[in-house]
Write a protein that holds these residues in place. Structure first.
Motif, PDB file in Angstrom:
ATOM      1  N   PHE A 106       0.894  -1.300  -0.027  1.00  0.00           N
ATOM      2  CA  PHE A 106       0.163  -0.088   0.144  1.00  0.00           C
ATOM      3  C   PHE A 106       1.015   1.320   0.085  1.00  0.00           C
ATOM      4  O   PHE A 106       1.882   1.236   0.629  1.00  0.00           O
ATOM      5  CB  PHE A 106      -0.762   0.035   1.382  1.00  0.00           C
ATOM      6  N   ALA A 107       0.614   2.447  -0.678  1.00  0.00           N
ATOM      7  CA  ALA A 107       1.045   3.711  -0.533  1.00  0.00           C
ATOM      8  C   ALA A 107       1.239   3.856   0.968  1.00  0.00           C
ATOM      9  O   ALA A 107       0.579   3.836   1.770  1.00  0.00           O
ATOM     10  CB  ALA A 107       0.284   4.718  -1.351  1.00  0.00           C
ATOM     11  N   ARG A 108       2.549   4.781   1.207  1.00  0.00           N
ATOM     12  CA  ARG A 108       2.650   5.233   2.602  1.00  0.00           C
ATOM     13  C   ARG A 108       1.642   6.117   2.928  1.00  0.00           C
ATOM     14  O   ARG A 108       1.249   6.053   4.174  1.00  0.00           O
ATOM     15  CB  ARG A 108       4.350   5.873   2.785  1.00  0.00           C
ATOM     16  N   SER A 109       1.073   6.951   2.321  1.00  0.00           N
ATOM     17  CA  SER A 109       0.145   7.757   2.617  1.00  0.00           C
ATOM     18  C   SER A 109      -1.090   7.173   3.298  1.00  0.00           C
ATOM     19  O   SER A 109      -1.617   7.582   4.030  1.00  0.00           O
ATOM     20  CB  SER A 109      -0.073   8.786   1.638  1.00  0.00           C
ATOM     21  N   GLU A 110      -1.577   5.985   2.324  1.00  0.00           N
ATOM     22  CA  GLU A 110      -2.684   5.457   2.579  1.00  0.00           C
ATOM     23  C   GLU A 110      -2.578   4.510   3.990  1.00  0.00           C
ATOM     24  O   GLU A 110      -3.721   4.403   4.739  1.00  0.00           O
ATOM     25  CB  GLU A 110      -3.116   4.414   1.425  1.00  0.00           C
ATOM     26  N   ILE A 111      -1.305   4.166   4.056  1.00  0.00           N
ATOM     27  CA  ILE A 111      -1.125   3.360   5.460  1.00  0.00           C
ATOM     28  C   ILE A 111      -1.048   4.139   6.506  1.00  0.00           C
ATOM     29  O   ILE A 111      -1.798   3.984   7.637  1.00  0.00           O
ATOM     30  CB  ILE A 111       0.414   2.592   5.412  1.00  0.00           C
ATOM     31  N   ASP A 112      -0.476   5.358   6.246  1.00  0.00           N
ATOM     32  CA  ASP A 112      -0.545   6.324   7.398  1.00  0.00           C
ATOM     33  C   ASP A 112      -2.009   6.624   7.818  1.00  0.00           C
ATOM     34  O   ASP A 112      -2.403   6.894   9.100  1.00  0.00           O
ATOM     35  CB  ASP A 112       0.171   7.487   7.184  1.00  0.00           C
ATOM     36  N   LYS A 113      -2.841   6.943   6.950  1.00  0.00           N
ATOM     37  CA  LYS A 113      -4.246   7.393   7.092  1.00  0.00           C
ATOM     38  C   LYS A 113      -4.847   6.302   7.758  1.00  0.00           C
ATOM     39  O   LYS A 113      -5.641   6.404   8.677  1.00  0.00           O
ATOM     40  CB  LYS A 113      -4.953   7.631   6.008  1.00  0.00           C
ATOM     41  N   ARG A 114      -4.807   4.929   7.216  1.00  0.00           N
ATOM     42  CA  ARG A 114      -5.620   3.996   8.013  1.00  0.00           C
ATOM     43  C   ARG A 114      -5.238   3.581   9.508  1.00  0.00           C
ATOM     44  O   ARG A 114      -6.022   3.505  10.250  1.00  0.00           O
ATOM     45  CB  ARG A 114      -5.400   2.646   7.187  1.00  0.00           C
ATOM     46  N   VAL A 115      -3.880   3.698   9.575  1.00  0.00           N
ATOM     47  CA  VAL A 115      -3.481   3.285  10.903  1.00  0.00           C
ATOM     48  C   VAL A 115      -3.695   4.527  11.924  1.00  0.00           C
ATOM     49  O   VAL A 115      -4.411   4.221  13.249  1.00  0.00           O
ATOM     50  CB  VAL A 115      -1.954   3.438  10.988  1.00  0.00           C
ATOM     51  N   LYS A 116      -3.774   5.763  11.458  1.00  0.00           N
ATOM     52  CA  LYS A 116      -4.094   6.775  12.360  1.00  0.00           C
ATOM     53  C   LYS A 116      -5.502   6.724  12.588  1.00  0.00           C
ATOM     54  O   LYS A 116      -6.045   7.234  13.855  1.00  0.00           O
ATOM     55  CB  LYS A 116      -3.519   8.065  12.061  1.00  0.00           C
ATOM     56  N   ASN A 117      -6.287   6.300  11.747  1.00  0.00           N
ATOM     57  CA  ASN A 117      -7.835   6.280  11.960  1.00  0.00           C
ATOM     58  C   ASN A 117      -8.280   5.340  12.756  1.00  0.00           C
ATOM     59  O   ASN A 117      -8.963   5.406  13.842  1.00  0.00           O
ATOM     60  CB  ASN A 117      -8.428   6.219  10.625  1.00  0.00           C
ATOM     61  N   ALA A 118      -7.447   4.094  12.542  1.00  0.00           N
ATOM     62  CA  ALA A 118      -7.745   2.971  13.566  1.00  0.00           C
ATOM     63  C   ALA A 118      -7.312   3.321  15.231  1.00  0.00           C
ATOM     64  O   ALA A 118      -8.113   2.875  16.092  1.00  0.00           O
ATOM     65  CB  ALA A 118      -6.961   1.710  13.326  1.00  0.00           C
ATOM     66  N   ALA A 119      -6.467   4.064  15.290  1.00  0.00           N
ATOM     67  CA  ALA A 119      -5.723   4.490  16.418  1.00  0.00           C
ATOM     68  C   ALA A 119      -6.875   5.472  17.055  1.00  0.00           C
ATOM     69  O   ALA A 119      -7.011   5.316  18.307  1.00  0.00           O
ATOM     70  CB  ALA A 119      -4.243   5.089  16.438  1.00  0.00           C
ATOM     71  N   ARG A 120      -7.530   6.077  16.306  1.00  0.00           N
ATOM     72  CA  ARG A 120      -8.194   7.178  16.715  1.00  0.00           C
ATOM     73  C   ARG A 120      -9.650   6.341  17.282  1.00  0.00           C
ATOM     74  O   ARG A 120      -9.934   6.719  18.435  1.00  0.00           O
ATOM     75  CB  ARG A 120      -8.752   8.302  15.676  1.00  0.00           C
ATOM     76  N   ILE A 121     -10.216   5.449  16.591  1.00  0.00           N
ATOM     77  CA  ILE A 121     -11.174   4.692  16.964  1.00  0.00           C
ATOM     78  C   ILE A 121     -11.018   3.904  18.381  1.00  0.00           C
ATOM     79  O   ILE A 121     -11.874   3.813  19.050  1.00  0.00           O
ATOM     80  CB  ILE A 121     -11.322   3.678  15.697  1.00  0.00           C
ATOM     81  N   LEU A 122      -9.755   3.438  18.325  1.00  0.00           N
ATOM     82  CA  LEU A 122      -9.401   2.522  19.486  1.00  0.00           C
ATOM     83  C   LEU A 122      -8.754   3.247  20.629  1.00  0.00           C
ATOM     84  O   LEU A 122      -8.399   2.733  21.765  1.00  0.00           O
ATOM     85  CB  LEU A 122      -8.721   1.403  19.187  1.00  0.00           C
ATOM     86  N   ASP A 123      -8.765   4.720  20.543  1.00  0.00           N
ATOM     87  CA  ASP A 123      -8.132   5.644  21.522  1.00  0.00           C
ATOM     88  C   ASP A 123      -6.757   5.225  21.882  1.00  0.00           C
ATOM     89  O   ASP A 123      -6.496   5.075  23.235  1.00  0.00           O
ATOM     90  CB  ASP A 123      -9.016   5.720  22.753  1.00  0.00           C
ATOM     91  N   ILE A 124      -5.934   4.614  20.981  1.00  0.00           N
ATOM     92  CA  ILE A 124      -4.416   4.582  21.252  1.00  0.00           C
ATOM     93  C   ILE A 124      -3.492   5.419  20.566  1.00  0.00           C
ATOM     94  O   ILE A 124      -2.118   5.085  20.100  1.00  0.00           O
ATOM     95  CB  ILE A 124      -4.247   3.180  20.778  1.00  0.00           C
ATOM     96  N   GLU A 125      -3.835   6.617  20.038  1.00  0.00           N
ATOM     97  CA  GLU A 125      -3.098   7.617  19.250  1.00  0.00           C
ATOM     98  C   GLU A 125      -1.864   7.897  20.183  1.00  0.00           C
ATOM     99  O   GLU A 125      -0.844   7.932  19.714  1.00  0.00           O
ATOM    100  CB  GLU A 125      -3.842   8.807  19.295  1.00  0.00           C
ATOM    101  N   ALA A 126      -1.886   8.026  21.372  1.00  0.00           N
ATOM    102  CA  ALA A 126      -0.603   8.282  22.397  1.00  0.00           C
ATOM    103  C   ALA A 126       0.271   7.119  22.224  1.00  0.00           C
ATOM    104  O   ALA A 126       1.272   7.157  22.935  1.00  0.00           O
ATOM    105  CB  ALA A 126      -1.191   8.751  23.532  1.00  0.00           C
ATOM    106  N   LEU A 127       0.018   6.018  21.952  1.00  0.00           N
ATOM    107  CA  LEU A 127       0.714   4.725  22.175  1.00  0.00           C
ATOM    108  C   LEU A 127       1.515   4.235  20.965  1.00  0.00           C
ATOM    109  O   LEU A 127       2.257   3.330  20.931  1.00  0.00           O
ATOM    110  CB  LEU A 127       0.007   3.629  22.292  1.00  0.00           C
ATOM    111  N   LEU A 128       1.208   5.129  19.606  1.00  0.00           N
ATOM    112  CA  LEU A 128       1.878   4.608  18.627  1.00  0.00           C
ATOM    113  C   LEU A 128       3.355   4.549  18.524  1.00  0.00           C
ATOM    114  O   LEU A 128       3.848   3.470  17.703  1.00  0.00           O
ATOM    115  CB  LEU A 128       1.227   5.418  17.249  1.00  0.00           C
TER     116      LEU A 128
END
Length: 361
Positions: A106-128
């Motif tokens: 996958f493109a790096r921009s798409e990976i970054d978008k998906r990972v940060k979106n999932a982290a937001r849903i799961l409330d783990i943005e501070a743990l990345l």
């Protein structure tokens, strides 16, 4: 997103042992279905066949309108969350969640978008940026879920994901999983042996026993209208009480000589069972301290064990041939071991079962 259909699904091991015995099940798009039952009932084997990790002996699995019997797991467009978190210890949370997408180029921009979106849903943005060793059990489970979410699959599969967590964290993670499903709305098949998990999470519960499906339905339907003794005894905590009984003269006659009047609304339904060997079933929450009201009948018991639970008190006692009957009473009601106690049965919530077949009448 996709429907999942199991058609006459069979799993047989060497020696003719059948773990799954020709089950049929249709799971609708966006639905959260929980397979529940005791160890060895075939629920995990069924999940692994859906995932492609277990070979099918007979039958078909259809995902999104396509039969996937011979499709390898990587091509089924499913994501699975295991009991074991299976995180790479040398990678950060971000890289663990991104790894599968990186392998698929996958493109790096798409990976970054998906990972940060999932982290937001799961409330783990501070743990990345953390490594798994710096996370608690609940946080690791969130990361494992995030790794599944970023793939945006047709189907999520969960194999007892909360079994390694302590009791308090299990309750918290149940809520988190339900929140995630309400947000993502991906078709989900979840396996557990814990009926409380099944009841709180599922749109529909599938109760399995010895490789067959005993009953399928919404949680409240299984609780209030079980069709077999197994389902009646498995769903609900503490379990439903059972005692041998007969129907005579519009009353349930129990083995100890007690008789309880049948509510008017059920007399016609139970009349054909007169004279047959039956089981009378009633849940502990419908057997309470003495109360006055319609469709109620009193029984006199001698408590053996009292269990204060805070919001309620559990009373255990022998009743006829039943070695361990249980009632739930108000914590302010007086009950002491060895002292006479009058309980009231809410007969509008009674069940009668055929003693030979175990079917609920």
């Amino acid at each position: 997103m996709a429907n999942v259909s199991l058609r006459n699904l069979v799993k047989e091991y060497d020696g003719g042992v059948q773990a799954v015995k020709g089950i049929n099940l249709d799971i609708q798009d966006h639905e959260f279905v929980v397979l529940v039952g005791p160890s060895g009932c075939g629920k995990t084997t069924t999940l692994r066949m859906i995932a492609g990790l277990e070979e099918i002996t007979k039958g078909e699995i259809d995902i999104g309108g396509n039969v996937v019997n011979d499709v390898p797991p990587r091509d089924r467009d499913i994501a699975m969350v295991f009991q074991n978190y299976a995180l790479y210890p040398h990678m950060s949370v971000y890289d663990n969640m991104a790894f599968g997408l990186t392998l698929r180029k996958f493109a790096r921009s798409e990976i970054d978008k998906r990972v940060k979106n999932a982290a937001r849903i799961l409330d783990i943005e501070a743990l990345l940026e953390r490594k798994p060793k710096a996370l608690s059990g609940g946080q690791r489970q969130r990361v494992a879920m995030g790794r599944a979410i970023v793939r945006d699959p047709k189907v999520f599969l969960f194999d007892e994901p909360l079994s390694n967590l302590d009791a308090k964290l299990r309750v918290q993670m149940r809520t988190e999983i339900k929140k995630v499903h309400q947000t993502v709305r991906t078709t989900t098949v979840y396996v557990t042996h814990d009926q409380v998990e099944a009841m709180t999470l599922a749109d529909r519960v599938v109760v399995m026993n010895h490789g067959i499906i005993e009953q399928v339905g919404p949680p409240q339907e299984l609780y209030h209208h079980p069709t077999t003794r197994f389902v009646a005894g498995f769903i609900g905590s503490p379990a439903m009480n059972f005692i041998p009984a007969r129907v005579e003269n519009d009353a349930v006659h129990l083995a100890d000589g007690t008789f309880l009047p049948i509510p008017d609304a059920r007399r016609e339904r139970y009349a054909p069972a007169a004279g047959r060997d039956l089981l009378f079933g009633i849940r502990p929450e419908h057997l309470t301290e003495q109360r006055i009201g319609p469709n109620r009948a009193d029984i006199i018991i001698t408590p053996e064990v009292i269990e204060p639970m805070g919001m309620e008190t559990l009373v255990h006692f022998h009743f006829g041939d039943a070695r361990d009957f249980c009632a739930k009473i108000d914590p302010t009601a007086h009950a002491a071991p060895g002292e006479r106690l009058v309980l009231t049965a809410d007969m509008s919530n009674m069940h009668l079962l055929d003693a030979a077949t175990g079917r609920v009448l």
